[in-house]
Design a protein around this motif. Structure first.
Motif, PDB file in Angstrom:
ATOM      1  N   LYS A  83      60.093  21.143  21.196  1.00  0.00           N
ATOM      2  CA  LYS A  83      60.420  21.690  22.510  1.00  0.00           C
ATOM      3  C   LYS A  83      61.615  22.635  22.465  1.00  0.00           C
ATOM      4  O   LYS A  83      61.717  23.551  23.284  1.00  0.00           O
ATOM      5  N   ASN A  84      62.518  22.403  21.532  1.00  0.00           N
ATOM      6  CA  ASN A  84      63.715  23.224  21.437  1.00  0.00           C
ATOM      7  C   ASN A  84      64.285  23.133  20.023  1.00  0.00           C
ATOM      8  O   ASN A  84      63.758  22.400  19.171  1.00  0.00           O
ATOM      9  N   ARG A  85      65.366  23.858  19.777  1.00  0.00           N
ATOM     10  CA  ARG A  85      65.947  23.916  18.437  1.00  0.00           C
ATOM     11  C   ARG A  85      66.510  22.564  18.000  1.00  0.00           C
ATOM     12  O   ARG A  85      66.467  22.230  16.812  1.00  0.00           O
ATOM     13  N   THR A  86      67.013  21.782  18.934  1.00  0.00           N
ATOM     14  CA  THR A  86      67.541  20.464  18.591  1.00  0.00           C
ATOM     15  C   THR A  86      66.439  19.548  18.075  1.00  0.00           C
ATOM     16  O   THR A  86      66.595  18.865  17.056  1.00  0.00           O
ATOM     17  N   GLN A  87      65.308  19.546  18.787  1.00  0.00           N
ATOM     18  CA  GLN A  87      64.188  18.719  18.327  1.00  0.00           C
ATOM     19  C   GLN A  87      63.645  19.227  17.001  1.00  0.00           C
ATOM     20  O   GLN A  87      63.277  18.436  16.136  1.00  0.00           O
ATOM     21  N   CYS A 112      59.847  26.609  16.455  1.00  0.00           N
ATOM     22  CA  CYS A 112      59.539  25.583  17.460  1.00  0.00           C
ATOM     23  C   CYS A 112      58.047  25.531  17.740  1.00  0.00           C
ATOM     24  O   CYS A 112      57.461  24.450  17.885  1.00  0.00           O
ATOM     25  N   ARG A 113      57.424  26.719  17.804  1.00  0.00           N
ATOM     26  CA  ARG A 113      55.979  26.757  18.058  1.00  0.00           C
ATOM     27  C   ARG A 113      55.207  26.144  16.893  1.00  0.00           C
ATOM     28  O   ARG A 113      54.299  25.336  17.094  1.00  0.00           O
ATOM     29  N   ILE A 136      69.846  25.760  11.605  1.00  0.00           N
ATOM     30  CA  ILE A 136      69.908  24.992  12.855  1.00  0.00           C
ATOM     31  C   ILE A 136      70.012  23.506  12.566  1.00  0.00           C
ATOM     32  O   ILE A 136      70.568  22.751  13.368  1.00  0.00           O
ATOM     33  N   SER A 137      69.509  23.067  11.420  1.00  0.00           N
ATOM     34  CA  SER A 137      69.639  21.654  11.047  1.00  0.00           C
ATOM     35  C   SER A 137      71.085  21.295  10.740  1.00  0.00           C
ATOM     36  O   SER A 137      71.476  20.131  10.835  1.00  0.00           O
ATOM     37  N   VAL A 179      69.240  38.683  17.117  1.00  0.00           N
ATOM     38  CA  VAL A 179      67.981  38.647  17.855  1.00  0.00           C
ATOM     39  C   VAL A 179      66.828  38.242  16.940  1.00  0.00           C
ATOM     40  O   VAL A 179      65.860  37.597  17.366  1.00  0.00           O
ATOM     41  N   THR A 180      66.935  38.592  15.660  1.00  0.00           N
ATOM     42  CA  THR A 180      65.906  38.192  14.687  1.00  0.00           C
ATOM     43  C   THR A 180      65.919  36.684  14.492  1.00  0.00           C
ATOM     44  O   THR A 180      64.869  36.043  14.401  1.00  0.00           O
ATOM     45  N   VAL A 181      67.117  36.121  14.403  1.00  0.00           N
ATOM     46  CA  VAL A 181      67.241  34.663  14.282  1.00  0.00           C
ATOM     47  C   VAL A 181      66.625  33.983  15.500  1.00  0.00           C
ATOM     48  O   VAL A 181      65.895  32.994  15.378  1.00  0.00           O
ATOM     49  N   LYS A 182      66.907  34.537  16.670  1.00  0.00           N
ATOM     50  CA  LYS A 182      66.367  33.965  17.909  1.00  0.00           C
ATOM     51  C   LYS A 182      64.840  33.948  17.888  1.00  0.00           C
ATOM     52  O   LYS A 182      64.212  32.961  18.287  1.00  0.00           O
ATOM     53  N   LEU A 183      64.241  35.026  17.384  1.00  0.00           N
ATOM     54  CA  LEU A 183      62.780  35.090  17.287  1.00  0.00           C
ATOM     55  C   LEU A 183      62.253  34.068  16.278  1.00  0.00           C
ATOM     56  O   LEU A 183      61.224  33.432  16.510  1.00  0.00           O
TER      57      LEU A 183
END
Length: 201
Positions: free
Chosen positions: A186-190, A180-181, A152-153, A170-174
């Motif tokens: 707040k999101n993938r960009t941050q 993020c947590r 994502i970077s 779906v694994t990547v999404k998890l």
């Protein structure tokens, strides 16, 4: 002598304040977030030294450091656990008075603060020369989470990251959600911006 300590970890912040007031005779003002710290700097400053936790809410890495430096009117600003492990000259602005790792002994911490208040720059040699693999910012991430964070970077989509590592989208999404947590993003960009600022990738 007045000092501002900004850290979202209550125990860390309160212990630092107690040690500095007891051992250095300083008056410590505390803030639990970057926004609170900026309000203190602009409303109740100047402080002889501002200590900003590099990863607290709202800090945004180097962007927060630069904003605090500008608001402090030339008074020193330092950041515990700032990203000085690799290529510090490229990533870290020259103005902050120092950075130091946590945990750190009370004696070392108070000596570091005294050093910075006197106008010197404090960064431990072992912290500067530590290997990137030892970066505490990534030590709590799994190998797979690091791979996803790197993806994502680089601006890759979940599908592209999944194809790169032969896993389900779906694994990547998890993993993105977990990253993020863990990072407080707040999101993938941050998360991607934080990863670059903290040299996690």
């Amino acid at each position: 002598m007045r000092i501002l300590i900004a850290d979202d970890h209550d125990l860390v912040r309160e212990m630092m304040a107690a040690y500095l007031e007891r051992d250095c005779g300083m008056k410590a003002t505390q803030s639990a977030s970057f926004d609170e710290a900026m309000a203190q700097i602009t409303g109740n400053g100047p402080f002889e030294l501002v200590l900003l936790d590099y990863r607290m809410p709202g800090m945004k890495g180097l962007e927060g450091l630069r904003a605090a430096l500008e608001a402090s009117g030339g008074n020193p600003v330092a950041s515990p656990a700032a990203p000085t492990r690799t290529s510090p000259k490229r990533r870290w602005p020259p103005e902050p008075r120092g950075s130091f790792p946590r945990p750190m002994s009370a004696r070392s911490m108070t000596n570091a603060v005294k050093f910075m208040v006197m106008g010197e720059t404090y960064v431990p040699v072992d912290f500067m020369t530590a290997k990137e693999a030892d970066n505490p910012a990534v030590s709590h991430l799994t190998p797979r989470e690091r791979q996803v964070l790197e993806g994502i970077s680089k601006g890759k989509s979940n599908k592209e990251i999944a194809l790169d590592h032969d896993i389900q989208e779906v694994t990547v999404k998890l993993h993105v959600k977990t990253l993020c947590r863990k990072m407080g993003a707040k999101n993938r960009t941050q998360a991607a911006m934080m990863a670059r600022d903290q040299e996690m990738v």
